[in-house]
Design an enzyme around this catalytic site. Structure first.
Site, PDB file in Angstrom:
ATOM      1  N   ASN A  11       0.877  -1.175   0.000  1.00  0.00           N
ATOM      2  CA  ASN A  11       0.000   0.000   0.000  1.00  0.00           C
ATOM      3  C   ASN A  11       0.907   1.215   0.000  1.00  0.00           C
ATOM      4  O   ASN A  11       1.500   1.550   1.026  1.00  0.00           O
ATOM      5  CB  ASN A  11      -0.889  -0.032   1.258  1.00  0.00           C
ATOM      6  N   TRP A  12       1.029   1.829  -1.168  1.00  0.00           N
ATOM      7  CA  TRP A  12       1.973   2.933  -1.295  1.00  0.00           C
ATOM      8  C   TRP A  12       1.450   4.240  -0.717  1.00  0.00           C
ATOM      9  O   TRP A  12       2.176   5.219  -0.631  1.00  0.00           O
ATOM     10  CB  TRP A  12       2.366   3.123  -2.774  1.00  0.00           C
ATOM     11  N   LYS A  13       0.178   4.277  -0.364  1.00  0.00           N
ATOM     12  CA  LYS A  13      -0.414   5.505   0.208  1.00  0.00           C
ATOM     13  C   LYS A  13      -0.043   6.707  -0.677  1.00  0.00           C
ATOM     14  O   LYS A  13      -0.024   6.570  -1.893  1.00  0.00           O
ATOM     15  CB  LYS A  13       0.029   5.670   1.666  1.00  0.00           C
ATOM     16  N   HIS A 101      -9.748   1.773   4.161  1.00  0.00           N
ATOM     17  CA  HIS A 101      -8.523   1.849   4.971  1.00  0.00           C
ATOM     18  C   HIS A 101      -8.776   2.754   6.177  1.00  0.00           C
ATOM     19  O   HIS A 101      -9.511   3.734   6.070  1.00  0.00           O
ATOM     20  CB  HIS A 101      -7.366   2.389   4.122  1.00  0.00           C
ATOM     21  N   GLU A 103      -7.083   4.993   7.491  1.00  0.00           N
ATOM     22  CA  GLU A 103      -6.772   6.412   7.268  1.00  0.00           C
ATOM     23  C   GLU A 103      -7.928   7.117   6.584  1.00  0.00           C
ATOM     24  O   GLU A 103      -8.220   8.274   6.855  1.00  0.00           O
ATOM     25  CB  GLU A 103      -5.469   6.532   6.457  1.00  0.00           C
ATOM     26  N   GLU A 174      -6.493  -4.907   9.779  1.00  0.00           N
ATOM     27  CA  GLU A 174      -5.429  -3.970  10.121  1.00  0.00           C
ATOM     28  C   GLU A 174      -5.758  -3.290  11.440  1.00  0.00           C
ATOM     29  O   GLU A 174      -6.500  -2.301  11.461  1.00  0.00           O
ATOM     30  CB  GLU A 174      -5.296  -2.902   9.035  1.00  0.00           C
ATOM     31  N   GLY A 180       1.777   1.762  10.776  1.00  0.00           N
ATOM     32  CA  GLY A 180       2.799   2.799  10.705  1.00  0.00           C
ATOM     33  C   GLY A 180       3.443   3.105  12.047  1.00  0.00           C
ATOM     34  O   GLY A 180       4.145   4.106  12.194  1.00  0.00           O
ATOM     35  N   SER A 220       2.450  -2.695  10.187  1.00  0.00           N
ATOM     36  CA  SER A 220       3.883  -2.860  10.446  1.00  0.00           C
ATOM     37  C   SER A 220       4.414  -4.248  10.108  1.00  0.00           C
ATOM     38  O   SER A 220       5.301  -4.766  10.781  1.00  0.00           O
ATOM     39  CB  SER A 220       4.222  -2.483  11.899  1.00  0.00           C
ATOM     40  N   GLY A 241       2.416  -1.378   4.229  1.00  0.00           N
ATOM     41  CA  GLY A 241       2.639   0.038   3.932  1.00  0.00           C
ATOM     42  C   GLY A 241       4.116   0.348   3.816  1.00  0.00           C
ATOM     43  O   GLY A 241       4.740   0.144   2.772  1.00  0.00           O
ATOM     44  N   GLY A 242       4.692   0.830   4.910  1.00  0.00           N
ATOM     45  CA  GLY A 242       6.089   1.290   4.918  1.00  0.00           C
ATOM     46  C   GLY A 242       7.073   0.337   4.251  1.00  0.00           C
ATOM     47  O   GLY A 242       7.917   0.757   3.459  1.00  0.00           O
TER      48      GLY A 242
HETATM   49  P1  PGA Z   1       2.218  -0.156   7.603  1.00  0.00           P
HETATM   50  O1  PGA Z   1       0.853   0.218   6.857  1.00  0.00           O
HETATM   51  O2  PGA Z   1       2.708  -1.446   7.034  1.00  0.00           O
HETATM   52  O3  PGA Z   1       3.148   0.998   7.293  1.00  0.00           O
HETATM   53  O4  PGA Z   1       1.912  -0.262   9.068  1.00  0.00           O
HETATM   54  C1  PGA Z   1      -0.079  -0.780   6.568  1.00  0.00           C
HETATM   55  C2  PGA Z   1      -1.312  -0.147   5.963  1.00  0.00           C
HETATM   56  O5  PGA Z   1      -1.678   0.958   6.369  1.00  0.00           O
HETATM   57  O6  PGA Z   1      -1.942  -0.724   5.071  1.00  0.00           O
END
Ligand code: PGA
Length: 258
Positions: A11-13, A101, A103, A174, A180, A220, A241-242
């Site tokens: 997930n490149w956000k 998501h 966010e 999640e 994150g 994470s 994500g990261g």
């Molecule tokens: P993260 O993000 O791996 O950076 O915790 C995961 C996500 O938000 O899908």
């Protein structure tokens, strides 16, 4: 149960510019080797910003890498400034979209009902909905994790038609407190919720079908913890994500899943 192929989705956000994508894909694909060496065991792809749809698709053509959106609108078209419909995503050649998501729920007031409408529209367009669910830190502390996740699924499903229910979908669990933050649910904690989700899905879809639905863990996940998480019986992959932003790190996660 063992028949579920692992699925790893980056997930490149709101990261990366067009100029970054060719080198990223080249490096990743060189690192993991030919499709024949991984495609039997897993699928992988990336949820990317809309500005990258075409460059991500063209740089992964015929490689088996799936490119998804990170959001969509549920209406076919209309006066919705700034939004993209599922028809638009389909026309671009995308595989599906991440929806709900945390966010988006947190910053853009996305509700379970909206998430369900998006699920319905994506499915009816032949796109894969990747539906995110998960509890906040406070909800976990108050022992509300199962209630929250059940409600997110049940409320969303009220919007999903019979025809759309027949189509494939993926759930991403999640826990919001793990996104994150570097905090990861332990494999056992994640497995508990994944098992619960599969059980909930069996109430709606029957036990046989629910045994085929991929449930991803997100929060994470990285090269160091992926193997342990992915070894759990109901963890079918990851939403990352990261650790999906660097090709070598993501390649290590792919290798851990193989
Ligand atoms: P993260 O993000 O791996 O950076 O915790 C995961 C996500 O938000 O899908």
């Amino acid at each position: 149960m063992g028949s579920r192929k692992k699925l790893l989705l980056g997930n490149w956000k709101m990261h990366k510019l067009r100029k970054d994508v060719p080198a990223f894909m080249e490096s990743l694909l060189a690192n993991i080797g030919d499709k024949n060496s991984w495609s039997q065991k897993l699928n992988f792809g990336f949820g990317v910003p809309a500005t990258l749809f075409d460059v991500a698709l063209s740089t992964t053509k015929n490689t088996g890498v799936k490119i998804l959106a990170q959001n969509c609108h549920f209406e076919e078209q209309g006066a919705f400034t700034g939004e993209l419909s599922c028809a638009m995503l389909q026309e671009c050649g995308l595989h599906g979209s991440i929806i709900g998501h945390s966010e988006r729920r947190q910053y853009y007031a996305e509700t379970n009902t909206y998430v369900g409408k998006k699920w319905n529209s994506l499915a009816l367009k032949g796109l894969l909905p990747v539906i995110c669910v998960g509890e906040s830190k406070i909800e976990r502390e108050q022992n509300k994790t199962f209630d929250v996740v059940r409600q997110q699924i049940d409320d969303a499903l009220l919007q999903v038609s019979e025809d759309a229910r027949k189509c494939e979908f993926v759930i991403a669990y999640e826990p919001v407190w793990a996104i994150g933050t570097g905090l990861t649910a332990t494999p056992e904690m994640a497995q508990d919720v994944h098992k619960f989700i599969r059980n909930e899905l069996s109430k709606h879809f029957g036990a046989t079908r629910s045994g085929t639905i991929s449930i991803l863990y997100g929060g994470s996940m990285n090269a160091a913890n992926a193997k342990e998480l992915l070894a759990m019986p109901d963890i079918d992959g990851g939403l990352i994500g990261g650790a999906s932003l660097k090709p070598d790190e993501f390649a290590k996660i792919i290798k851990a899943a193989l």
